[in-house]
Design a protein around this motif. Structure first.
Motif: not given
Length: 258
Positions: A61-85
Motif C-alpha cells: 500500500i502506497n501510504c504517507n504516515v503524515e496523512s490521516d486520510e491515507q493511513m485510514k485508507a491503508a487500514f481499511q484496505k488491510i481489513i478488506e484484504t486480510f480481515e483483521a490485524i
C-alpha cells in the motif's frame, strides 16, 4: 503469540529495518501489508516477497504516515484484504535536522497516528483480536545525539508514548501490547545520509563520526533477529529494548511512585 497465521502491517517497509521486519514476519508465517511512501521500493519488495512466500501473503500500500486520510485508507484496505490485524510495526522515520518539523511529523506524529488508527482495529473492547504494536525508536530515544537534536526529541517522544500506551492499554483492557525498539547505528539509507542532513549542526560531523566509530554498526537483519520476542512474548508490554553491536538490554527507568 506465535506469528504463524497472524496479520501484520509495517510502515517504512520498503527498505532498511522495515524490510527486515517484513521478511522476518513472512519467514515466521505471518501475512504482511507493506506500507511505504516510496512506491518503487515498496512495490519491488512486495513483488519479490510475493513470489517467495505467496502472493496471498503480501500486500503493498502506497501510504504517507503524515496523512490521516491515507493511513485510514491503508487500514481499511488491510481489513478488506486480510480481515483483521494482529501486529502493527510503526517503523517509518527520517533524520533531517534541516527539515526538523518534518522529522517530528514523521517520527513522532506518524507513530502516534499509526498507533491510534491500528488500535481502532485491534482493540478487544471494540471487536478486535488484540495483538502488539512495535514502535521503532532509536538509541537517540535513550540519550542525546548532539548532532541531531530534533531527531533525538522525536525518538524520546516515541519511547515515552510507547511506555504510556503500554500502561494505558493494560489498565483499560485493550488486549494490545506496546513495545519500543531502540537500535544503535544501523546500516540503512538513513544512516548513510546522516552526515549530509545535520543542517545547522553540520559542524558536529566529526563528533558524530567519533561516536559511530566507537559504537560500531549493525545490519537491519541483525537488529530484527533480536526483537522477535517483543512480538511473540505476551509478557512484554511497555518495554523499551536497546539493541547495539555489543549486545541487547531492556531499559529500566526510575519509578514515578516512591
Amino acid at each position: 503469540m506465535a506469528l504463524v497465521g497472524k496479520i501484520a502491517a509495517v510502515t517504512g517497509a520498503g527498505k532498511g529495518i522495515g524490510q527486515a521486519l517484513t521478511e522476518t514476519l513472512l519467514k515466521n508465517g505471518a501475512k504482511v501489508a507493506l506500507l511505504d511512501v516510496n512506491e518503487a521500493a515498496g512495490k519491488s519488495l512486495a513483488e519479490a516477497l510475493g513470489k517467495q512466500y505467496g502472493q496471498d501473503k503480501v500486500l503493498f500500500i502506497n501510504c504517507n504516515v503524515e496523512s490521516d486520510e491515507q493511513m485510514k485508507a491503508a487500514f481499511q484496505k488491510i481489513i478488506e484484504t486480510f480481515e483483521a490485524i494482529d501486529i502493527f510495526c510503526n517503523n517509518a522515520g527520517i533524520l533531517n535536522e534541516t527539515q526538523w518539523e518534518k522529522t517530528i511529523s514523521i517520527n513522532l506524529m506518524g507513530v502516534i497516528r499509526g498507533a491510534y488508527l491500528a488500535l481502532e482495529h485491534m482493540n478487544k473492547l471494540t471487536g478486535g483480536r488484540g495483538g502488539v504494536i512495535l514502535n521503532t525508536a532509536s538509541m537517540a530515544g535513550l540519550g542525546p545525539l548532539l548532532s541531531c537534536p530534533a531527531y533525538t526529541a522525536s525518538k524520546h517522544g516515541v519511547v515515552g508514548f510507547t511506555r504510556a500506551m503500554g500502561a494505558a492499554s493494560a489498565a483499560s483492557g485493550y488486549g494490545v501490547r506496546f513495545n519500543a525498539l531502540c537500535p544503535g547505528f544501523v546500516q540503512t539509507d538513513l544512516f548513510n545520509n546522516i552526515q549530509g542532513n545535520l543542517g545547522q549542526f553540520s559542524h558536529l560531523r566529526d563528533a558524530a563520526q567519533l561516536l559511530i566509530d566507537k559504537m560500531g554498526t549493525m545490519t537491519a537483519s541483525e537488529v530484527v533477529e533480536c526483537v522477535i520476542e517483543l512480538l511473540t512474548d505476551e509478557t512484554k508490554n511497555g518495554e523499551v529494548f536497546y539493541v547495539y553491536p555489543q549486545g541487547t538490554s531492556y531499559v529500566t527507568f526510575p519509578s514515578m511512585v516512591k
